[in-house]
Design an enzyme around this catalytic site. Structure first.
Site, short mmCIF file in Angstrom:
data_model
loop_
_atom_site.label_atom_id
_atom_site.label_comp_id
_atom_site.label_asym_id
_atom_site.label_seq_id
_atom_site.Cartn_x
_atom_site.Cartn_y
_atom_site.Cartn_z
CB SER A 1 -0.77 0.03 1.32
OG SER A 1 -1.36 1.36 1.65
CE1 TYR B 1 -4.09 -2.48 4.95
CE2 TYR B 1 -3.36 -0.56 4.40
CZ TYR B 1 -3.92 -1.54 4.04
OH TYR B 1 -3.95 -1.76 2.55
N1 LIG Z 1 -8.51 -0.84 -1.06
C1 LIG Z 1 -7.84 0.07 -1.18
O1 LIG Z 1 -7.81 1.41 -0.99
C2 LIG Z 1 -6.50 -0.45 -0.88
C3 LIG Z 1 -5.23 0.18 -0.66
C4 LIG Z 1 -3.95 -0.24 -0.89
C5 LIG Z 1 -3.85 -1.44 -0.48
N2 LIG Z 1 -4.94 -2.37 -0.46
C6 LIG Z 1 -4.52 -3.86 -0.41
O2 LIG Z 1 -4.98 -4.40 -1.63
C7 LIG Z 1 -5.52 -5.67 -1.18
C8 LIG Z 1 -6.92 -6.15 -1.45
O3 LIG Z 1 -7.83 -5.20 -0.52
P1 LIG Z 1 -9.09 -5.02 -1.12
O4 LIG Z 1 -9.34 -3.37 -0.73
O5 LIG Z 1 -9.60 -5.32 -2.34
O6 LIG Z 1 -10.08 -5.33 0.16
P2 LIG Z 1 -11.02 -6.62 0.24
O7 LIG Z 1 -12.15 -6.31 -0.81
O8 LIG Z 1 -11.72 -6.68 1.76
O9 LIG Z 1 -10.44 -8.11 -0.03
C9 LIG Z 1 -9.45 -8.64 0.92
C10 LIG Z 1 -9.51 -10.21 0.55
O10 LIG Z 1 -8.88 -10.87 1.29
C11 LIG Z 1 -9.46 -11.95 1.79
N3 LIG Z 1 -8.98 -12.60 2.97
C12 LIG Z 1 -9.11 -11.93 4.14
N4 LIG Z 1 -8.78 -12.83 5.33
C13 LIG Z 1 -8.39 -13.90 4.67
C14 LIG Z 1 -7.93 -15.14 5.21
N5 LIG Z 1 -7.82 -15.44 6.63
N6 LIG Z 1 -7.79 -16.16 4.34
C15 LIG Z 1 -7.77 -15.93 3.12
N7 LIG Z 1 -8.17 -14.72 2.45
C16 LIG Z 1 -8.61 -13.60 3.43
C17 LIG Z 1 -10.75 -11.90 1.77
O11 LIG Z 1 -11.58 -12.93 1.11
P3 LIG Z 1 -12.31 -13.70 2.63
O12 LIG Z 1 -13.06 -12.67 3.48
O13 LIG Z 1 -13.32 -14.52 1.45
O14 LIG Z 1 -11.53 -14.67 3.09
C18 LIG Z 1 -10.72 -10.79 0.61
O15 LIG Z 1 -11.03 -11.59 -0.95
C19 LIG Z 1 -5.02 -6.09 0.39
O16 LIG Z 1 -3.74 -6.57 0.52
C20 LIG Z 1 -5.11 -4.50 1.08
O17 LIG Z 1 -4.48 -4.29 1.92
C21 LIG Z 1 -6.22 -2.00 -0.61
#
Ligand SMILES: NC(=O)c1ccc[n+]([C@@H]2O[C@H](COP(=O)([O-])OP(=O)(O)OC[C@H]3O[C@@H](n4cnc5c(N)ncnc54)[C@H](OP(=O)(O)O)[C@@H]3O)[C@@H](O)[C@H]2O)c1
Length: 258
Positions: free
Chosen positions: A145, A158
């Site tokens: 991130s 985070y």
């Molecule tokens: N959105 C943003 O603005 C942003 C910014 C910077 C970085 N990121 C990064 O991008 C990545 C994706 O984030 P997102 O925003 O798309 O969030 P999201 O929609 O909440 O996706 C998170 C994913 O992680 C999975 N997950 C959570 N706990 C898990 C576990 N114990 N085992 C297996 N899978 C698990 C969830 O699926 P289940 O609940 O089905 O397990 C879901 O598929 C993350 O690394 C996040 O830190 C996001």
């Protein structure tokens, strides 16, 4: 000059494992790569949600597991290899985000966040990397991130987990690139996903998941090491992180209003 990683010029021969693909960026990336011709395995805990994401996609497989379960990793990887016939690229994106101020530390949240966002990546690497090293080909991508660049309000837990991944990815690149492997560090800015739905402030440079997926795919295609986006906001934050302490904190207070 050579690019840090070998550019991926065609997705048709790529077997990609996207972990954290039941929603948000991972789901959009899996779909984008499927549309580009890749063969894709998607993982997360929610099996039904994964099935829904890849519904109707002939080259997709679902392998549901919990990344915090060390014993589940070898089994999950074996299933993915069985489905795809091998692995060319693994994208590790499972994570959680608990906005926290410095005066409200919940140790349970700290432990769970580091366990999921950081330790699980090591769990995965411990089974994936030996396999890729033995083959001498393939790639690993960690989703960090841009909050890793500098301390930000409420990113108390985070931001630290993502800073760990930013450092880890560099060591991985340092050691694995000479062995013929690709290592990518994906640093997104704000993307509209269930994760950021809790944010009650205006998110600068907010992107859709499709835009994020496209940026990530383009980064792979260009052979980048760090894939950061959106370009403007990510670059500004990067530049701010290089400034002298007083100026950096002054600007961050001004921009965040905190
Ligand atoms: N959105 C943003 O603005 C942003 C910014 C910077 C970085 N990121 C990064 O991008 C990545 C994706 O984030 P997102 O925003 O798309 O969030 P999201 O929609 O909440 O996706 C998170 C994913 O992680 C999975 N997950 C959570 N706990 C898990 C576990 N114990 N085992 C297996 N899978 C698990 C969830 O699926 P289940 O609940 O089905 O397990 C879901 O598929 C993350 O690394 C996040 O830190 C996001």
């Amino acid at each position: 000059m050579r690019t840090p990683n070998r550019p991926i010029t065609s997705w048709a021969n790529q077997r990609v494992w996207v972990i954290g693909a039941s929603s948000g960026i991972g789901a959009a990336l899996a779909l984008h790569l499927l549309h580009e011709g890749a063969t894709v395995a998607v993982s997360a805990r929610r099996h039904d949600q994964l099935l829904e994401v890849v519904a109707g996609q002939a080259r997709a497989s679902v392998v549901a597991f919990d990344v915090t379960d060390a014993l589940a990793w070898p089994q999950a990887m074996a299933e993915v290899i069985e489905h795809l016939g091998g692995i060319d690229l693994v994208v590790m994106g499972a994570a959680r985000y608990d906005p926290t101020h410095s005066w409200e530390i919940d140790l349970k949240q700290v432990e769970q966040s580091f366990d999921l966002n950081v330790v699980s990546v090591y769990r995965g690497l411990s089974v994936i990397v030996p396999e890729l090293v033995a083959r001498g080909t393939g790639g690993v991508a960690l989703i960090g991130s841009i909050s890793a660049y500098t301390g930000l309000p409420r990113a108390l837990i985070y931001g630290a987990t993502k800073a760990a991944l930013n450092n880890l990815a560099q060591t991985l690149y340092f050691e694995l690139a000479p062995k013929g492997l690709s290592v990518y560090l994906i640093n997104p800015g704000f993307v509209q996903t269930p994760m950021t739905a809790v944010n009650d402030f205006k998110m600068p440079g907010l992107m859709t998941t499709s835009q994020a997926a496209l940026s990530i795919a383009r980064g792979f295609e260009r052979g980048l090491f760090e894939i950061r986006f959106p370009r403007g906001f990510a670059t500004v934050l990067r530049l701010i992180s290089y400034l002298p302490d007083r100026l950096r904190f002054y600007l961050l207070h001004r921009f965040t209003g905190m």
